[in-house]
Design an enzyme around this catalytic site. Structure first.
Site, PDB file in Angstrom:
ATOM      1  CD  GLU A   1       2.986  -1.767   7.723  1.00  0.00           C
ATOM      2  OE1 GLU A   1       3.097  -1.968   8.943  1.00  0.00           O
ATOM      3  OE2 GLU A   1       3.128  -0.626   7.220  1.00  0.00           O
ATOM      4  CD  GLU A   2       2.270   2.778   6.044  1.00  0.00           C
ATOM      5  OE1 GLU A   2       2.103   3.095   7.238  1.00  0.00           O
ATOM      6  OE2 GLU A   2       3.370   2.787   5.474  1.00  0.00           O
TER       7      GLU A   2
ATOM      8  CG  HIS B   1       4.650   7.525   6.929  1.00  0.00           C
ATOM      9  ND1 HIS B   1       3.671   7.098   7.807  1.00  0.00           N
ATOM     10  CD2 HIS B   1       5.149   6.384   6.381  1.00  0.00           C
ATOM     11  CE1 HIS B   1       3.605   5.788   7.798  1.00  0.00           C
ATOM     12  NE2 HIS B   1       4.501   5.335   6.944  1.00  0.00           N
TER      13      HIS B   1
ATOM     14  CG  ASP C   1      -0.280  -0.306   2.539  1.00  0.00           C
ATOM     15  OD1 ASP C   1       0.732  -1.039   2.541  1.00  0.00           O
ATOM     16  OD2 ASP C   1      -0.758   0.186   3.578  1.00  0.00           O
TER      17      ASP C   1
HETATM   18 ZN   LIG Z   1       4.925   3.321   6.754  1.00  0.00          ZN
HETATM   19 ZN   LIG Z   2       6.268   0.717   5.701  1.00  0.00          ZN
END
Ligand SMILES: [Zn+2]
Ligand SMILES: [Zn+2]
Length: 435
Positions: A169-170, A403, A103
């Site tokens: 995953e996030e 991020h 993702d």
């Molecule tokens: Zn991340």
């Molecule tokens: Zn990551």
């Protein structure tokens, strides 16, 4: 070794035959290197076309198509958009799972990369960019490369490799399940039963060519918590006729600071308690009825985890009570500790040292970030490490963090990832077959 190969070639043996005579680790390195342009191309394509968690539809299609082209058994739609590939080696042995996450994030990319993402989406009612701002684009292309490397030496493989391409995953969109937890629930570690799992994370502040790892608790357990403080609303000029939830919340925020400094044995492991938002009130002369606070907890130890929960609850409710207010505390555990099985890490670290060179493999302190790879490690022994993605010679403090809009990965670090995962899988099988 080189002499022998040269001799075989000069005797008229075909290059394919000569390749087949090489030791597996040399074959892996050669094959991975030859795939570099292709892997970089996949990575840039993923980067330019990111998709958010549980929406990785096109991403999954590309992965499934590639795995099928290698003759790998493929299952799609696992945990929403997950793709699972099964490569059965020519010889019997353990089942080794390798995992990549898929993702992107709601971050608008800055910079002027030729393969920059211009994708936008509506996220919680806001129009935002979508970006692979955590480097999961590199993880997928690395694992696609590993699949191609290992498929090319299928008959030599002593066991089965399970390729896990995992969505979200996030975190899944609100109201949805997702990530490692959902894939496990849908049986990704069964049929055939996985014996061990390996995974990596690219790092924008670790130099290309380097690998970082830690045995035991490596990344934090993460909890989300909210504290709702209820007072009695009144005129800002007559505070004595109400109960002020703003003053009470301020005392709670200060009280929470004593958990790490006064309640935890910090020689054992670090911990973090952070309030990330305080919302209450609307006007300078109104004391509101309610204040809502949200925050995050990071811990590395189960006992400390439980203790922090209890202290957050006790401090918030008792301070509120002392003020005549009421506090409601809700704590949700999002991810458990990413815990590298200690005997497994000790057994396999030599492989990474062989692949990257001993001086390039560094032992690091615990990381207060979190990973849902931790869910697999709750079920089977696992080893998760960090791979350098920062241009050589750059100052890590000046490299953009994960991020963020300027997050950047130098894709010359990718081949080391392919070699590392491929060799971990095969070395593990080799060790088990000798036991
Ligand atoms: Zn991340
Ligand atoms: Zn990551």
């Amino acid at each position: 070794m080189k002499k022998r190969l040269f001799l075989l070639l000069s005797l008229g043996f075909s290059p394919a035959f000569v390749f087949a005579q090489l030791p597996l680790n040399v074959k892996i390195d050669q094959k991975a290197q030859s795939l570099e342009p292709k892997i970089v191309e996949w990575r840039r394509d993923f980067h330019q076309n990111p998709e958010l968690g549980n929406r990785e539809f096109k991403t999954a299609e590309k992965i499934a198509k590639h795995l099928k082209s290698l003759g790998i058994e493929v299952q799609t739609g696992v945990g929403h958009t997950g793709v699972v590939g099964l490569l059965k080696g020519g010889k019997p042995g353990p089942v080794v799972a390798l995992r990549a996450d898929m993702d992107g994030l709601p971050v608008t990319e800055r910079g002027d990369l030729p393969f920059k993402s211009t994708v936008t989406t509506d996220y919680n009612g806001q129009k935002v960019g979508v970006m692979h701002a955590c480097g999961h684009d590199t993880h997928m292309s690395i694992l696609m490369g590993v699949a191609e490397v290992l498929a090319s030496m299928k008959s030599d493989i002593k066991g089965t490799v399970k390729f896990i391409f995992q969505p979200a995953e996030e975190g899944a969109p609100e109201g949805e399940e997702g990530g490692a937890k959902l894939m496990i629930k849908e049986g990704v570690l069964e049929n055939p039963k996985v014996d061990v799992i390996f995974g990596l994370h690219i790092n924008s502040q670790t130099e290309v060519g380097k690998i970082a790892y830690k045995p035991g608790a490596t990344m934090a357990a993460v909890d989300f918590f909210s504290i709702d403080v209820k007072g009695v609303q009144t005129h800002g000029a007559y505070p004595w006729s109400g109960v002020d939830p703003i003053v009470t919340s301020s005392q709670i925020v200060m009280g929470l600071q004593t958990i790490v400094s006064r309640n935890l044995d910090i020689t054992k492991a670090p911990a973090v308690v952070t309030i990330g938002a305080i919302n209450g009130g609307i006007r300078q002369n109104i004391i509101p009825e309610q204040v809502k606070m949200i925050g995050t907890i990071r811990t590395f130890d189960e006992e400390m985890h439980t203790k922090v929960h209890k202290r957050v609850t006790d401090i918030a409710t008792n301070i509120a009570e002392s003020a005549g207010a009421k506090a409601e505390v809700n704590i949700t555990t999002l991810y458990p500790v990413t815990f590298n099985d200690v005997p497994l890490t000790e057994e396999m670290i030599g492989t990474l040292q062989n692949v990257a060179g001993k001086d390039n493999v560094k032992l690091i302190p615990a990381v207060t970030g979190a990973e849902d790879f931790s869910y697999y490690q709750q079920k089977v022994p696992g080893f998760f490490f960090f791979l350098g993605g920062m241009p050589k010679g750059k100052d890590p403090l000046k490299a953009a963090a994960h991020h963020t809009p300027d997050f950047f990965i130098d894709d010359s670090g990718i081949v080391l990832g392919v070699r590392s995962l491929s060799r971990l899988a095969l070395d593990y099988m080799e060790k088990k077959s000798k036991k």
